[in-house]
Design a protein around this motif. Structure first.
Motif, short mmCIF file in Angstrom:
data_model
loop_
_atom_site.label_atom_id
_atom_site.label_comp_id
_atom_site.label_asym_id
_atom_site.label_seq_id
_atom_site.Cartn_x
_atom_site.Cartn_y
_atom_site.Cartn_z
N PHE A 74 4.23 36.80 -8.16
CA PHE A 74 2.89 36.81 -8.84
C PHE A 74 1.71 36.70 -7.92
CE2 PHE A 74 5.91 34.03 -11.50
CZ PHE A 74 6.41 35.15 -12.11
N ILE A 75 1.94 36.92 -6.53
CA ILE A 75 1.05 36.85 -5.35
C ILE A 75 0.65 38.04 -4.93
CG2 ILE A 75 0.62 35.56 -3.02
CD1 ILE A 75 2.69 33.57 -3.81
N THR A 76 -0.52 38.41 -4.77
CA THR A 76 -0.85 39.48 -3.93
C THR A 76 -0.79 39.40 -2.55
OG1 THR A 76 -2.65 39.90 -5.79
CG2 THR A 76 -3.02 41.33 -3.97
N LYS A 77 -0.12 40.28 -1.97
CA LYS A 77 0.27 40.39 -0.53
C LYS A 77 0.90 39.00 -0.13
CE LYS A 77 -3.32 43.60 0.74
NZ LYS A 77 -4.82 43.85 1.64
N PRO A 78 2.18 38.69 -0.89
CA PRO A 78 2.61 37.41 -0.33
C PRO A 78 3.12 37.27 1.23
CG PRO A 78 4.19 38.71 -1.53
CD PRO A 78 2.78 39.42 -1.46
N LYS A 79 2.92 36.23 1.58
CA LYS A 79 3.28 35.72 3.00
C LYS A 79 3.54 34.21 3.12
CE LYS A 79 2.72 36.72 8.01
NZ LYS A 79 2.28 37.41 8.91
N PHE A 80 4.64 33.79 3.44
CA PHE A 80 4.76 32.47 3.58
C PHE A 80 5.00 32.21 5.44
CE2 PHE A 80 6.80 28.51 4.47
CZ PHE A 80 6.39 27.47 3.25
N GLY B 77 0.74 -1.12 -0.02
CA GLY B 77 -0.08 0.12 -0.05
C GLY B 77 1.00 1.21 -0.03
N SER B 78 0.36 2.41 0.34
CA SER B 78 0.86 3.76 0.24
C SER B 78 0.42 4.75 1.40
CB SER B 78 0.89 4.44 -1.12
OG SER B 78 1.36 3.74 -1.99
N ILE B 79 1.24 5.50 1.82
CA ILE B 79 0.79 6.45 2.85
C ILE B 79 0.64 7.65 2.26
CG2 ILE B 79 1.18 7.59 5.04
CD1 ILE B 79 2.91 5.05 5.86
N TYR B 80 -0.31 8.33 2.01
CA TYR B 80 -0.47 9.89 1.51
C TYR B 80 -0.61 10.85 2.45
CZ TYR B 80 -1.26 7.33 -3.07
OH TYR B 80 -1.16 6.14 -4.05
N PHE B 81 0.40 11.96 2.30
CA PHE B 81 0.53 13.07 3.20
C PHE B 81 -0.05 14.06 2.36
CE2 PHE B 81 3.54 10.07 5.07
CZ PHE B 81 3.36 10.21 6.29
N PHE B 82 -1.22 15.10 2.77
CA PHE B 82 -1.68 15.88 2.15
C PHE B 82 -1.36 17.44 2.93
CE2 PHE B 82 -4.43 12.41 1.08
CZ PHE B 82 -4.35 12.58 -0.34
N TYR B 83 -0.71 18.32 2.29
CA TYR B 83 -0.29 19.52 3.01
C TYR B 83 -0.89 20.72 2.38
CZ TYR B 83 2.79 16.76 5.70
OH TYR B 83 3.50 15.74 6.60
N ALA B 84 -1.39 21.90 2.89
CA ALA B 84 -1.91 22.95 2.31
C ALA B 84 -1.23 24.16 3.01
CB ALA B 84 -3.26 23.12 2.13
N PHE B 85 -0.84 25.41 2.27
CA PHE B 85 -0.28 26.42 2.84
C PHE B 85 -1.01 27.67 2.61
CE2 PHE B 85 2.95 23.21 3.10
CZ PHE B 85 3.35 23.44 4.31
N ASP B 86 -1.40 28.62 3.07
CA ASP B 86 -1.96 29.94 2.68
C ASP B 86 -0.99 30.73 2.52
OD1 ASP B 86 -4.89 31.21 2.31
OD2 ASP B 86 -3.16 32.59 2.73
N VAL B 87 -0.59 31.26 1.26
CA VAL B 87 0.62 32.26 1.16
C VAL B 87 0.53 33.37 0.42
CG1 VAL B 87 2.11 30.08 0.83
CG2 VAL B 87 0.74 31.17 -1.32
N GLY B 88 -1.28 33.96 0.60
CA GLY B 88 -1.41 35.27 -0.04
C GLY B 88 -2.67 35.66 -0.54
N ASP B 89 -3.16 36.60 -0.85
CA ASP B 89 -4.61 36.92 -1.22
C ASP B 89 -4.98 36.21 -2.50
OD1 ASP B 89 -4.64 38.11 0.95
OD2 ASP B 89 -4.82 40.28 0.16
N ASP B 90 -4.27 36.44 -3.72
CA ASP B 90 -4.57 35.95 -5.01
C ASP B 90 -3.26 35.62 -5.85
OD1 ASP B 90 -7.64 36.36 -5.20
OD2 ASP B 90 -6.92 38.50 -4.75
N ILE B 91 -3.31 34.72 -6.57
CA ILE B 91 -2.31 34.24 -7.42
C ILE B 91 -2.59 34.41 -9.00
CG2 ILE B 91 -0.56 32.32 -7.97
CD1 ILE B 91 -1.16 31.11 -5.27
N ASP B 92 -1.82 35.19 -9.53
CA ASP B 92 -1.91 35.40 -11.09
C ASP B 92 -1.59 34.09 -11.90
OD1 ASP B 92 -1.90 36.14 -13.83
OD2 ASP B 92 -1.85 38.10 -13.01
N PHE B 93 -2.48 33.42 -12.56
CA PHE B 93 -1.96 32.04 -13.12
C PHE B 93 -1.18 32.48 -14.43
CE2 PHE B 93 -5.03 28.43 -11.51
CZ PHE B 93 -4.44 28.86 -10.25
N GLU B 94 -1.90 33.28 -15.07
CA GLU B 94 -1.14 33.82 -16.46
C GLU B 94 0.38 34.06 -16.20
OE1 GLU B 94 -2.35 33.43 -19.22
OE2 GLU B 94 -4.25 32.67 -18.35
N GLN B 95 0.77 34.91 -15.10
CA GLN B 95 2.15 35.23 -14.77
C GLN B 95 2.86 33.90 -14.55
OE1 GLN B 95 1.97 38.64 -12.36
NE2 GLN B 95 2.45 39.89 -13.69
#
Length: 356
Positions: free
Chosen positions: A123-129, A14-32
């Motif tokens: 490419f992120i509006t108000k970026p913060k990590f 089998g496998s163990i899957y680890f899912f992670y999510a981080f909020d890094v800003g307001d909006d991200i411009d996909f085109e850029q």
């Protein structure tokens, strides 16, 4: 009377899957992001149960290890990373290693998310990590033909319950039964156990299910983030910081052209309402009772409804605060306008008297 047989030496793949999510800003411009030098992107492959307008952008990077099977950028300012750790061992061994593996991949995810963040920061509006993070773990076991779901649950129910709680000791019968009571499955050989921080999947057709776990984790991240933002905003309201309205805002005609605290509160309310509604409506599982039940259990276990209710209550307070502040500004404007009219009448009377 013979003691019950204990199955601890059976080997499973089998496998163990680890899912992670981080909020890094307001909006991200996909085109850029798509046209940025040194970045390789592609459309993320999602299950048919997800609407296209929520489709994130897949980031491909040679700087990340092979076990990092997915890095997605979400337009509302989030990164999600998925790791796959295959195993071929006893479930007792998986249970014993799980807590250590989680600590290890927590560090990996943090380092790898930073790598991606640096590449897309401009490419992120108000970026913060980072503002907020969330995680979820799924243990997937390949079914054995001679062991159906009922038998598997009877034999390994104790190990399953302890594993999804990251415990190495055997849980009480009450706790074990509480965890296993919500188990579901589609076919006779399938078994899915969902808990607050981890899930156990005894199924070989599980790819679509993983999308639900990843999405629910991202959804929980955003709800926690908005709840935190609203807490900060409410603290500012309680401390009177939003009362610092510039004098120009009170001026008739001129004040309506300026952006003040009321506009900021209104924009915050709209942004939160739009994104939370968009996340909730991203899944289209009408007419799919199995996936509807699975997602409903996820919503319950991750307390997504509780987070949403908390946000709705705080949004109502923000709305009331906006109304009070707006009424105060409107009242001052009316008083200023009335005073101005009185002054003009007085000047007119005075000029008339001087002419006489």
């Amino acid at each position: 009377m013979s003691a019950p047989q204990v199955y601890t030496e059976e080997i499973f793949d089998g496998s163990i899957y680890f899912f992670y999510a981080f909020d890094v800003g307001d909006d991200i411009d996909f085109e850029q992001v798509r046209t940025a030098p040194g970045l390789s992107t592609s459309k993320a492959n999602l299950s048919k149960y997800f609407k296209n307008y929520h489709r994130p952008l897949q980031i491909n990077s040679s700087e990340l290890p092979n076990e990092c099977i997915s890095v997605k950028v979400h337009s509302f300012g989030a990164l999600s990373l998925t790791y796959r750790v295959p195993f071929s061992s006893t479930l007792a061994h998986v249970q014993a290693r799980l807590d250590h593996l989680e600590d290890q991949y927590n560090e990996y995810a943090l380092a790898h998310a930073q790598i991606v963040f640096k590449k897309i920061r401009s490419f992120i509006t108000k970026p913060k990590f980072y503002h907020t993070r969330s995680s979820y773990v799924t243990i997937q076991v390949e079914p054995v033909p001679q062991i159906d779901a009922v038998t598997f649950k009877e034999r390994y129910g104790g190990i399953i319950a302890s594993s999804v709680r990251f415990e190495v000791e055997t849980l009480s019968e009450f706790q074990k039964n509480e965890i296993l009571d919500t188990a579901i499955g589609y076919y006779r050989g399938d078994l899915i156990v969902i808990d607050t921080d981890a899930a156990f999947v005894y199924d070989d057709e599980y790819q679509e299910i993983l999308d639900f776990f990843e999405f629910a984790n991202v959804q929980q991240l955003e709800l926690q983030y908005f709840d935190r933002v609203l807490d900060q905003q409410l603290n500012s309201i309680y401390e009177g910081k939003t009362q610092g309205v510039p004098f120009r805002a009170y001026l008739p005609f001129v004040g309506t052209l300026l952006k003040g605290p009321v506009d900021e509160l209104s924009k915050l309310k709209v942004d939160i309402s739009v994104i939370t509604e968009r996340l909730e409506s991203s899944i289209k599982i009408a007419g799919e009772p199995y996936f509807y039940e699975l997602y409903s259990i996820l919503v319950d276990k991750l307390d997504l409804k509780g987070w949403r209710d908390s946000i709705d209550k705080k949004l109502a307070i923000v709305k009331d605060a906006s109304s009070v502040l707006q009424k105060k500004i409107d009242s001052v404007r009316e008083d200023l306008l009335t005073t101005l009219i009185i002054i003009l009448i007085f000047i007119e009377v005075l000029v008339g008297l001087l002419r006489l």
